[in-house]
Design an enzyme around this catalytic site. Structure first.
Site, PDB file in Angstrom:
ATOM      1  CE  LYS A 105      -4.873 -22.984 -46.097  1.00  0.00           C
ATOM      2  NZ  LYS A 105      -5.726 -22.964 -44.922  1.00  0.00           N
ATOM      3  N   GLY A 193     -10.525 -25.619 -37.506  1.00  0.00           N
ATOM      4  CA  GLY A 193     -11.545 -25.931 -36.522  1.00  0.00           C
ATOM      5  C   GLY A 193     -11.093 -26.759 -35.335  1.00  0.00           C
TER       6      GLY A 193
END
Lengths: 263, 71
Positions: A105, A193
């Site tokens: 990632k 988020g």
């Protein structure tokens, strides 16, 4: 589950298939036991980890592998904390050497306050790592052009943010996320988020392939319960997307017959 | 008669080591499991099979990393 959706609806990234569309982090939990139970409650098959120096004073056994079974979970290492392409590539190589898989990632951060990505560095690092055989899952912002460039560079997945990392502000720009999903061929996994279950559900309703989250679960008052809520929300959002929502209208349309009313 | 101690930087901290110590011996000395630690010597990764045959030299910079919790 009463339906067989998850038996046919896989998340496939870089040649690997997963039945869960929820990827969870391993940071910021109150303790490792809570983390282990939250992971189980989330139904996730992929967990993210970070690469850091060993604490040579070893006041505790900080290595995450003492607590996570690599036989049960697919370990997705990140390059969190890297501010240049060079650093991110260095961390990615170390992560791969740790020996689980070639997935990374990729984070190249550009700003300390927002943790927004440095997209130039991100693209450069993606190209380098793809050439070295990595499956790059690139954390990016909600900019379509950057997402397209990452796909062109060979990213295995593009991971736009819903809102800043750790902010819990939810999905700020559904249109942008929807557009990225519509225009890309590689999986789009929203990373960062999400604050609570409704955020996860709305995000999945945009049609994206999955969500990665850490803080929303780890810092909830009861992480295990939130992990399960997130599993349900991701599943609900996915099913609602596949079901196809009704069109939005600005005026009411009665649900009951207008005929047969009494005089 | 052993030689003089060498100075190396391990994870940013200066350390004195006996001469001719291999990276594998360094890990053992630090009670680290070579199966979960990745070793970088002067910014080059040293793969596990090479740890035993790689000798730490005066002035070397060694990084020992592993996976920790993260998102």
């Amino acid at each position: 589950m009463t339906s067989t959706l998850s038996a046919t609806d896989f998340l496939t990234v870089g040649g690997r298939s997963f039945t869960s569309r929820l990827i969870v982090g391993t940071g910021k939990y109150p303790d490792n036991e809570t983390m282990v139970r939250a992971h189980a409650a989330s139904g996730a098959e992929v967990v993210t980890v970070a690469v850091r120096r060993v604490d040579l004073d070893r006041k505790n056994r900080a290595g995450i592998l003492y607590h996570i079974d690599p036989e049960r979970y697919f370990m997705l290492a990140n390059t969190a904390g890297c501010y240049t392409a060079e650093d991110a590539v260095r961390y990615a190589r170390l992560a791969r050497e740790a020996g689980f898989n070639e997935f990374i990632k990729l984070e190249v951060i550009g700003d300390e306050e927002t943790l927004f990505p440095d997209v130039a560095g991100l693209l450069a690092a993606t190209k380098t790592l793809v050439a070295e055989g990595f499956q790059v899952m690139a954390y990016t912002n909600e900019d379509l052009i950057t997402a397209l460039r990452l796909e062109d560079a060979g990213a295995a997945a593009v991971m736009p943010l819903a809102s800043p990392i750790g902010s819990g502000l939810g999905l700020l720009n559904p249109y942008a996320i929807r557009t990225i999903k519509r225009r890309l061929s590689v999986p789009v996994i929203v990373d960062a988020g999400v604050g609570t279950a409704s955020d996860a559900c709305v995000t999945m309703e945009q049609g994206v392939d999955g969500i990665l989250m850490n803080t929303a679960i780890a810092t909830a008052d009861r992480p295990v319960e939130m992990a399960h809520a997130m599993q349900l929300a991701v599943e609900a959002g996915r099913r609602a997307y596949l079901a196809g929502r009704m069109p939005r209208r600005e005026i009411a349309v009665p649900s009951s017959p207008t005929q047969g009313m009494l005089d | 008669m052993t030689g003089e101690a060498i100075s190396v930087i391990v994870n940013g901290e200066p350390r004195k080591l006996p001469p001719d110590v291999s990276l594998l011996e360094l890990l053992r000395h630090l009670e680290l499991d070579p199966r979960v630690v990745v070793v970088e010597l002067n910014r080059e990764i040293v793969r596990r099979p090479a740890l035993e045959g790689t000798t730490v030299r005066d002035g070397d910079r060694v990084e020992l990393v592993h996976f920790v919790g993260g998102g």
